[in-house]
Motif scaffolding. Structure first.
Motif, PDB file in Angstrom:
ATOM      1  N   ALA A 208       0.831  -1.206   0.000  1.00  0.00           N
ATOM      2  CA  ALA A 208       0.000   0.000   0.000  1.00  0.00           C
ATOM      3  C   ALA A 208       0.868   1.259   0.000  1.00  0.00           C
ATOM      4  N   THR A 209       2.005   1.218   0.689  1.00  0.00           N
ATOM      5  CA  THR A 209       2.901   2.370   0.718  1.00  0.00           C
ATOM      6  C   THR A 209       3.499   2.639  -0.660  1.00  0.00           C
ATOM      7  N   VAL A 210       3.915   1.579  -1.357  1.00  0.00           N
ATOM      8  CA  VAL A 210       4.453   1.742  -2.705  1.00  0.00           C
ATOM      9  C   VAL A 210       3.400   2.346  -3.627  1.00  0.00           C
ATOM     10  N   ILE A 211       2.182   1.823  -3.568  1.00  0.00           N
ATOM     11  CA  ILE A 211       1.096   2.336  -4.408  1.00  0.00           C
ATOM     12  C   ILE A 211       0.798   3.791  -4.066  1.00  0.00           C
ATOM     13  N   LYS A 212       0.839   4.133  -2.780  1.00  0.00           N
ATOM     14  CA  LYS A 212       0.560   5.501  -2.349  1.00  0.00           C
ATOM     15  C   LYS A 212       1.505   6.501  -3.005  1.00  0.00           C
ATOM     16  N   HIS A 213       2.800   6.173  -3.087  1.00  0.00           N
ATOM     17  CA  HIS A 213       3.797   7.115  -3.586  1.00  0.00           C
ATOM     18  C   HIS A 213       4.043   6.993  -5.085  1.00  0.00           C
ATOM     19  N   TYR A 214       3.412   6.020  -5.722  1.00  0.00           N
ATOM     20  CA  TYR A 214       3.611   5.846  -7.163  1.00  0.00           C
ATOM     21  C   TYR A 214       3.156   7.053  -7.990  1.00  0.00           C
ATOM     22  N   PRO A 215       1.974   7.649  -7.711  1.00  0.00           N
ATOM     23  CA  PRO A 215       1.548   8.794  -8.532  1.00  0.00           C
ATOM     24  C   PRO A 215       2.553   9.938  -8.552  1.00  0.00           C
ATOM     25  N   ALA A 216       3.248  10.187  -7.436  1.00  0.00           N
ATOM     26  CA  ALA A 216       4.203  11.293  -7.387  1.00  0.00           C
ATOM     27  C   ALA A 216       5.374  11.074  -8.323  1.00  0.00           C
ATOM     28  N   GLY A 217       5.685   9.820  -8.647  1.00  0.00           N
ATOM     29  CA  GLY A 217       6.793   9.539  -9.546  1.00  0.00           C
ATOM     30  C   GLY A 217       6.434   9.524 -11.007  1.00  0.00           C
ATOM     31  N   LEU A 218       5.147   9.678 -11.325  1.00  0.00           N
ATOM     32  CA  LEU A 218       4.716   9.584 -12.717  1.00  0.00           C
ATOM     33  C   LEU A 218       5.138  10.780 -13.567  1.00  0.00           C
ATOM     34  N   GLY A 219       5.547  11.871 -12.939  1.00  0.00           N
ATOM     35  CA  GLY A 219       6.005  13.026 -13.712  1.00  0.00           C
ATOM     36  C   GLY A 219       7.166  12.665 -14.621  1.00  0.00           C
ATOM     37  N   ALA A 220       8.080  11.830 -14.128  1.00  0.00           N
ATOM     38  CA  ALA A 220       9.221  11.404 -14.943  1.00  0.00           C
ATOM     39  C   ALA A 220       8.756  10.583 -16.136  1.00  0.00           C
ATOM     40  N   LEU A 221       7.777   9.730 -15.917  1.00  0.00           N
ATOM     41  CA  LEU A 221       7.244   8.930 -17.024  1.00  0.00           C
ATOM     42  C   LEU A 221       6.561   9.803 -18.072  1.00  0.00           C
ATOM     43  N   LEU A 222       5.815  10.797 -17.622  1.00  0.00           N
ATOM     44  CA  LEU A 222       5.176  11.718 -18.564  1.00  0.00           C
ATOM     45  C   LEU A 222       6.211  12.462 -19.397  1.00  0.00           C
ATOM     46  N   CYS A 223       7.265  12.940 -18.739  1.00  0.00           N
ATOM     47  CA  CYS A 223       8.335  13.633 -19.464  1.00  0.00           C
ATOM     48  C   CYS A 223       8.973  12.721 -20.490  1.00  0.00           C
ATOM     49  N   TYR A 224       9.203  11.467 -20.103  1.00  0.00           N
ATOM     50  CA  TYR A 224       9.841  10.520 -21.017  1.00  0.00           C
ATOM     51  C   TYR A 224       8.949  10.257 -22.236  1.00  0.00           C
ATOM     52  N   ALA A 225       7.699   9.901 -21.990  1.00  0.00           N
ATOM     53  CA  ALA A 225       6.799   9.576 -23.100  1.00  0.00           C
ATOM     54  C   ALA A 225       6.599  10.773 -24.024  1.00  0.00           C
ATOM     55  N   LEU A 226       6.467  11.962 -23.451  1.00  0.00           N
ATOM     56  CA  LEU A 226       6.307  13.168 -24.269  1.00  0.00           C
ATOM     57  C   LEU A 226       7.537  13.398 -25.136  1.00  0.00           C
ATOM     58  N   CYS A 227       8.716  13.201 -24.553  1.00  0.00           N
ATOM     59  CA  CYS A 227       9.955  13.435 -25.291  1.00  0.00           C
ATOM     60  C   CYS A 227      10.122  12.435 -26.435  1.00  0.00           C
ATOM     61  N   VAL A 228       9.909  11.150 -26.176  1.00  0.00           N
ATOM     62  CA  VAL A 228      10.116  10.169 -27.242  1.00  0.00           C
ATOM     63  C   VAL A 228       9.044  10.282 -28.323  1.00  0.00           C
ATOM     64  N   SER A 229       7.851  10.746 -27.956  1.00  0.00           N
ATOM     65  CA  SER A 229       6.825  10.955 -28.980  1.00  0.00           C
ATOM     66  C   SER A 229       7.245  12.029 -29.974  1.00  0.00           C
ATOM     67  N   LEU A 230       8.109  12.943 -29.531  1.00  0.00           N
ATOM     68  CA  LEU A 230       8.602  14.025 -30.391  1.00  0.00           C
ATOM     69  C   LEU A 230       9.904  13.673 -31.111  1.00  0.00           C
ATOM     70  N   THR A 231      10.676  12.736 -30.548  1.00  0.00           N
ATOM     71  CA  THR A 231      12.032  12.512 -31.058  1.00  0.00           C
ATOM     72  C   THR A 231      12.247  11.189 -31.780  1.00  0.00           C
ATOM     73  N   TYR A 232      11.451  10.165 -31.500  1.00  0.00           N
ATOM     74  CA  TYR A 232      11.698   8.862 -32.115  1.00  0.00           C
ATOM     75  C   TYR A 232      11.683   8.916 -33.637  1.00  0.00           C
ATOM     76  N   ALA A 233      10.681   9.580 -34.192  1.00  0.00           N
ATOM     77  CA  ALA A 233      10.535   9.592 -35.646  1.00  0.00           C
ATOM     78  C   ALA A 233      11.576  10.473 -36.333  1.00  0.00           C
ATOM     79  N   THR A 234      12.113  11.450 -35.603  1.00  0.00           N
ATOM     80  CA  THR A 234      13.053  12.395 -36.220  1.00  0.00           C
ATOM     81  C   THR A 234      14.506  12.106 -35.868  1.00  0.00           C
ATOM     82  N   LEU A 235      14.775  11.727 -34.623  1.00  0.00           N
ATOM     83  CA  LEU A 235      16.150  11.510 -34.180  1.00  0.00           C
ATOM     84  C   LEU A 235      16.546  10.040 -34.134  1.00  0.00           C
ATOM     85  N   GLY A 236      15.578   9.143 -34.201  1.00  0.00           N
ATOM     86  CA  GLY A 236      15.875   7.724 -34.112  1.00  0.00           C
ATOM     87  C   GLY A 236      15.730   7.203 -32.693  1.00  0.00           C
TER      88      GLY A 236
END
Length: 270
Positions: A208-236
């Motif tokens: 339950a503690t791990v699940i509780k703190h998981y949402p706070a760490g999702l910012g890094a995942l959002l940054c990653y997915a947003l970045c690769v959505s912009l760069t995969y097709a152009t930068l490889g």
């Protein structure tokens, strides 16, 4: 297309290392830190990278747009597991898994009916993060004590879970449209095996503690997915992946600094 054996072995080895590392942190440091690191782009990065490698960088980039909203389904999985997996032992794991998967699939079905953009996908998950942080505010933090060495059964279980999820997601990407492939890539590949191992070895409270703190760490995942959505097709794939990890790291460092500053302000006598 046929996937080379070397790529399959790479998926297996990376998955094993990822899950074992998170498990060691949860036991030797704290489940709170493990929950935050579970939000770091580990499993999603592996899934999107191999989707791009096996299909195309453009397909992976389009999928990543839907991954942004798909993290809402990941949060739903955590909530379902928390509600249903309150018992200790295997019974709690099975009930939590059933509840979590049901919540994930139901939310995924809704998300795939919407044509998300990068902006709307990000906003959807940000709203979900705020909601779940509020819902979890009364879940207590529970530390776990280290229990000797890691056993072979635990090692095998972690390896099988991580490998099975990675292979399932990348395999389904060959037959699913980008919308579904993107949402599936948001599945908590690193967090779910961690929940199972913690649940079996230490009970439901630290889970339950791990699940509780998981949402706070999702910012890094959002940054990653947003970045690769912009760069995969152009930068490889290689450059896009490095750029994604750089963006996620910058966010994570900033978030950590902000948390430390807030803790100092709230400390008694300051």
């Amino acid at each position: 297309m046929d996937v080379p054996l070397s790529w399959q072995l790479a998926k297996l080895l990376v998955s094993i290392g990822m899950v074992l590392g998170l498990g060691a942190i949860a036991v030797r440091v704290s489940p709170r830190i493990a929950g935050l690191l579970a939000g770091y782009p580990l499993g999603t990065a592996i899934a999107l990278f191999f989707i791009g490698l096996e299909l195309s960088p453009a397909f992976a980039a389009e999928s990543a747009v839907h991954t942004l909203a798909g993290f809402t389904a990941t949060l739903a999985l955590g909530g379902g597991y928390l509600v249903c997996g309150r018992r200790d032992g295997l019974a709690g794991v099975l009930a939590g898994t059933a509840g979590g998967l049901a919540a994930f699939l139901a939310t995924s079905l809704l998300l795939t009916q919407v044509e998300f953009s990068r902006l709307t996908g990000t906003l959807t998950t940000l709203l979900a993060i705020a909601l779940f942080i509020r819902l979890y505010r009364r879940v207590p933090d529970v530390l776990v004590a280290a229990r000797g060495t890691v056993t072979w059964p635990a090692l095998v279980l972690r390896a099988l879970l991580a490998a099975a999820i990675i292979f399932a997601i990348t395999g389904l990407a060959h037959v699913l449209p980008p919308e579904w492939a993107g949402v599936m890539a948001a599945f908590p590949i690193s967090m779910y095996p961690l929940l199972v191992i913690l649940h079996l070895t230490h009970g439901a409270a630290p889970v339950a503690t791990v699940i509780k703190h998981y949402p706070a760490g999702l910012g890094a995942l959002l940054c990653y997915a947003l970045c690769v959505s912009l760069t995969y097709a152009t930068l490889g794939l290689a450059t896009g992946t490095l750029a994604g990890f750089a963006a996620a790291t910058v966010w994570l460092l900033g978030w950590t600094r902000l948390q430390a500053w807030r803790a100092r302000r709230l400390a008694p006598g300051t």
